[in-house]
Design an enzyme around this catalytic site. Structure first.
Site, PDB file in Angstrom:
ATOM      1  N   LYS A  68       0.811  -1.218   0.000  1.00 16.30           N
ATOM      2  CA  LYS A  68       0.000   0.000   0.000  1.00 16.30           C
ATOM      3  C   LYS A  68       0.848   1.272   0.000  1.00 16.30           C
ATOM      4  O   LYS A  68       0.480   2.258  -0.637  1.00 16.30           O
ATOM      5  CB  LYS A  68      -0.951   0.006   1.203  1.00 16.30           C
ATOM      6  CG  LYS A  68      -1.853  -1.216   1.291  1.00 16.30           C
ATOM      7  CD  LYS A  68      -2.625  -1.489   0.011  1.00 16.30           C
ATOM      8  CE  LYS A  68      -3.193  -2.891  -0.024  1.00 16.30           C
ATOM      9  NZ  LYS A  68      -3.587  -3.354  -1.329  1.00 16.30           N
ATOM     10  N   GLU A  94      -3.130   7.320   7.563  1.00 13.67           N
ATOM     11  CA  GLU A  94      -3.831   8.265   6.688  1.00 13.67           C
ATOM     12  C   GLU A  94      -4.755   9.095   7.562  1.00 13.67           C
ATOM     13  O   GLU A  94      -5.270   8.601   8.561  1.00 13.67           O
ATOM     14  CB  GLU A  94      -4.716   7.520   5.679  1.00 13.67           C
ATOM     15  CG  GLU A  94      -3.984   6.819   4.578  1.00 13.67           C
ATOM     16  CD  GLU A  94      -4.925   6.013   3.685  1.00 13.67           C
ATOM     17  OE1 GLU A  94      -4.443   5.488   2.700  1.00 13.67           O
ATOM     18  OE2 GLU A  94      -6.131   5.904   3.987  1.00 13.67           O
ATOM     19  N   HIS A 142     -15.236  -3.831   7.603  1.00 12.98           N
ATOM     20  CA  HIS A 142     -14.480  -3.308   6.466  1.00 12.98           C
ATOM     21  C   HIS A 142     -14.569  -4.213   5.243  1.00 12.98           C
ATOM     22  O   HIS A 142     -13.729  -4.155   4.356  1.00 12.98           O
ATOM     23  CB  HIS A 142     -12.994  -3.075   6.809  1.00 12.98           C
ATOM     24  CG  HIS A 142     -12.796  -2.064   7.899  1.00 12.98           C
ATOM     25  ND1 HIS A 142     -12.998  -0.715   7.705  1.00 12.98           N
ATOM     26  CD2 HIS A 142     -12.439  -2.208   9.191  1.00 12.98           C
ATOM     27  CE1 HIS A 142     -12.762  -0.087   8.839  1.00 12.98           C
ATOM     28  NE2 HIS A 142     -12.426  -0.953   9.762  1.00 12.98           N
ATOM     29  N   ARG A 172      -7.060  -7.918  -9.228  1.00 15.50           N
ATOM     30  CA  ARG A 172      -7.737  -9.194  -9.480  1.00 15.50           C
ATOM     31  C   ARG A 172      -9.125  -8.922 -10.017  1.00 15.50           C
ATOM     32  O   ARG A 172      -9.572  -7.784 -10.062  1.00 15.50           O
ATOM     33  CB  ARG A 172      -7.882  -9.941  -8.140  1.00 15.50           C
ATOM     34  CG  ARG A 172      -8.647  -9.108  -7.136  1.00 15.50           C
ATOM     35  CD  ARG A 172      -9.082  -9.888  -5.908  1.00 15.50           C
ATOM     36  NE  ARG A 172     -10.026  -9.108  -5.133  1.00 15.50           N
ATOM     37  CZ  ARG A 172      -9.713  -8.278  -4.158  1.00 15.50           C
ATOM     38  NH1 ARG A 172      -8.451  -8.105  -3.810  1.00 15.50           N
ATOM     39  NH2 ARG A 172     -10.643  -7.607  -3.513  1.00 15.50           N
TER      40      ARG A 172
END
Lengths: 165, 487
Positions: free
Chosen positions: B117, B201, B236, B293
């Site tokens: 990430k 973040e 999530h 994917r």
């Protein structure tokens, strides 16, 4: 007279009359005329002209009922069974309690040992199923009297996990 | 077409979805199965099937060596990884390359870049794709993290650098919560990804989760598709998706689509994939990550645009150039997908593996059912709890919602608990119907205890009268027999 329990709601039901597939049913004092036709594990119910398709699973006095995507877990008790249940309840939860699995899975860890004291809500066992870890908690304050499973064991639904006193 | 036979290194609904595309394209399919999956639907559906190992995924569907060996043995030209398992594992792509087998997905390098990430964030920032404010370098040191968090300002999101699938994500509201969140996130990240680095973040308040399907070929041709709205999540993880999003107009759609195409270019991407964005309350969008994917929710886009994404993915892997132009991608419908999980929504989505003792699937106009089970099938406890996806579409959102409600009312799965009843709750919720949703929606919905139609309670109680009826009939026939004897 029978007692029908849906979730935490209880209703009284009685069959009054039958003529072929049509039954007069009294539910909590309210009268229904029900045409009751069965196929394998499903019914067609016509209740006072309204039509329903009902799917069910029956195990003893436990019924799983589905109506238009709504699901109802139901138990039906006779008057005698109801009395027995009430007298059991009076005895309360003072005695030892056995905690069982609600689903099959794999034991990831056993956090407590036989003889340990536990608080209500404390994690005793961690069970994994479908990549999710689920903590199995003690239902009451007390002492672990028995642990029936061990690490890495695969368990089925309704298998004994531990006994707390 | 060079690809004549594909080994599908997956199971359940997604394996069947891929095999369906293959059958239409005249490509032979090879299934692999673990011990418990011998009788699963994907094995029955495909042309060939081979055993790969014991039931735990680590001994079967995650075994690169065994899968490569079987691909060679069966003469498969290509491997489709589906989603999950080995789908985003660059090492697997490398092994396919080494053995001369086409991996149906992006190149190893592109996947490697996007799999991490923080690496992806750095690349996107350089390419001019907007990212959420936060750290670029992975962090392992707590004090450094504390300083950075202070600079960015709470609340923050703490995430695993190697993360994905919602694992290792924590919201931290103040410094007091940071240390314990750091400890949990690093240990989770270590366990899930073998890498304990994290990054932070700035938390976006009431964000929407919006994603853009993209396709890019080996020649640099790129397409972006109308966004999918995926804000309905639990833990999530998405449970319901739709397209297009009510929050996005044509202008924003084009900007976010072009940003997604730019992200694909920046990563040298060469397959179908998804660029995820967060959308804040002012309709600013920020790059989140790329899923390298085919995604669970790809059918939503297929029903909106009429394009078979699996077919497109196979063609790109076969080194074909994309023939479609951006102008060919049009919104032709509104589509919704409900994920059907073997979970008990009444008990905090606890897994509910077991045997499907009864199954009746919905039909009629505007309904697509991608599922991986049949009556009598076993839902094993070893794998992801998804058992199928129900997709409906209509000329507008309202029609798609009405169809979904109707389709769910027809859907019956007996023997295990599923999320069908939960979806009905969502679709009847006022906020959902008005399009007033964010990623906090499910938690809010669970707090408001909606009940099924009250009138059904009486009907359900009457339905359970089989016991009383049997006793009644018994008693009646005894009385009649008694009377007959007496006369």
């Amino acid at each position: 007279m029978y007692y029908v329990k849906i979730g935490n709601k209880e209703k009284k039901i009685e069959i009054l009359e039958q003529s072929g597939t049509v039954f007069d049913v009294e539910l909590d004092g309210k009268l229904y005329r029900v045409d009751f036709v069965k196929a394998e594990n499903s019914y067609s119910l016509i209740v006072d002209g309204k039509s329903y398709e009902i799917d069910c699973n029956i195990a003893g006095n436990r019924y799983d009922i589905w109506i238009r995507g709504n699901y109802f877990p139901i138990s039906v008790l006779t008057e005698a069974q109801k009395r027995l249940q009430l007298s059991k309840k009076k005895k309360g939860t003072g005695g030892p309690q056995i905690v069982e699995t609600e689903m099959p899975g794999k034991i990831v860890s056993v956090k407590k040992n036989k003889g340990d004291t536990v608080k209500k809500g404390e994690t005793v066992i961690v069970l994994e199923a479908m990549k999710m870890q689920n903590e199995i908690l003690s239902p009451k304050d007390g002492t672990i009297e028995e642990i029936y499973v061990k690490d890495a064991q695969i368990v089925e639904a309704s298998e004994k996990l531990f006994k707390v006193k | 077409m060079k690809i004549k036979k594909i080994l599908i290194a997956n199971r359940s609904e997604i394996a069947i979805r891929i095999a369906r595309a293959c059958r239409e394209m005249g490509i032979k399919t090879v299934a692999v199965y673990s011990e418990i999956d011998r009788n699963s639907l994907h094995v029955r559906y495909m042309d060939e099937a081979y055993f790969i190992g014991a039931s735990p995924a680590s001994e079967s569907y995650l075994r690169i060596d065994k899968i490569i060996k079987l691909a060679k043995k069966s003469g498969a030209d290509a491997i489709h990884p589906g989603y999950g398992f080995l789908a985003e594992n660059p090492e697997f792509v490398e092994e396919c390359d080494k053995n001369g087998i086409i991996f149906i997905g992006p190149s190893r390098d592109s996947m490697y870049l996007l799999g991490n990430k923080t690496r992806a964030r750095a690349r996107m920032k350089a390419a001019g794709v907007p990212i959420v404010a936060g750290t670029i370098e992975p962090i392992k040191d707590y004090e450094l993290l504390e300083n950075e968090a202070e600079k960015i300002g709470y609340p923050i999101m703490l995430k695993a650098a190697a993360g994905g699938g919602g694992k290792g994500i924590r919201m931290v509201k103040s410094q007091a919560e940071l240390k314990s969140a750091f400890d949990i996130a690093t240990s989770e990240a270590k366990a899930a990804f073998g890498d304990d680095a994290v990054y932070i973040e700035k938390a976006i308040i009431n964000p929407r989760h919006v994603e853009v399907q993209i396709a890019r070929d080996n020649y640099g041709n790129v397409l972006w598709f109308p966004e999918r709205e995926c804000s309905i999540q639990r833990r999530h993880q998405k449970v319901l998706e739709e397209s297009p999003s009510v929050a996005i107009d044509d202008n924003l759609r084009k900007r976010i689509g072009e940003a997604a195409a730019k992200a694909a270019e920046a990563a040298g991407y060469n397959s179908v994939g998804t660029v995820e964005f967060l959308l804040d309350e002012e309709r600013n969008f920020y790059f989140l990550e790329v899923n390298t994917r085919l995604q669970v929710e790809h059918p939503v886009t297929e029903m909106v645009t009429g394009i078979d994404l699996v077919k497109l993915q196979i063609e790109i892997a076969d080194n074909k150039a994309i023939e479609l132009n951006q102008d060919d991608i049009k919104i032709q419908a509104h589509a919704i997908e409900c994920r059907i999980y073997a979970e008990d929504p009444e008990k905090n989505f606890m897994p509910s593996p077991g045997k499907v003792v009864g199954l009746r699937t919905p039909g009629g106009i505007g309904v697509r059912n991608d599922n991986g089970v049949y009556e009598g099938a076993i839902i094993p406890l070893f794998y992801d709890p998804i058992i199928g996806k129900l997709i409906t579409w209509g000329s507008d959102r309202e029609q798609a919602i009405e169809r979904m409600k109707r389709a769910l009312s027809e859907y019956l799965i007996k023997g295990i608990k599923t999320t069908i009843s939960f979806h009905q709750k969502v679709l009847n919720d006022k906020d959902f119907v008005e399009g007033n949703i964010s990623t906090g929606f499910v938690n809010r919905l669970l707090e408001t205890k909606a009940e099924p139609d009250r009138f059904y309670y009486d009907i359900a109680a009457i339905s359970a009268a089989k016991y009383p009826i049997r006793d009644f009939e018994l008693e009646k026939s005894c009385n009649e027999n008694g009377a007959a004897l007496m006369s």
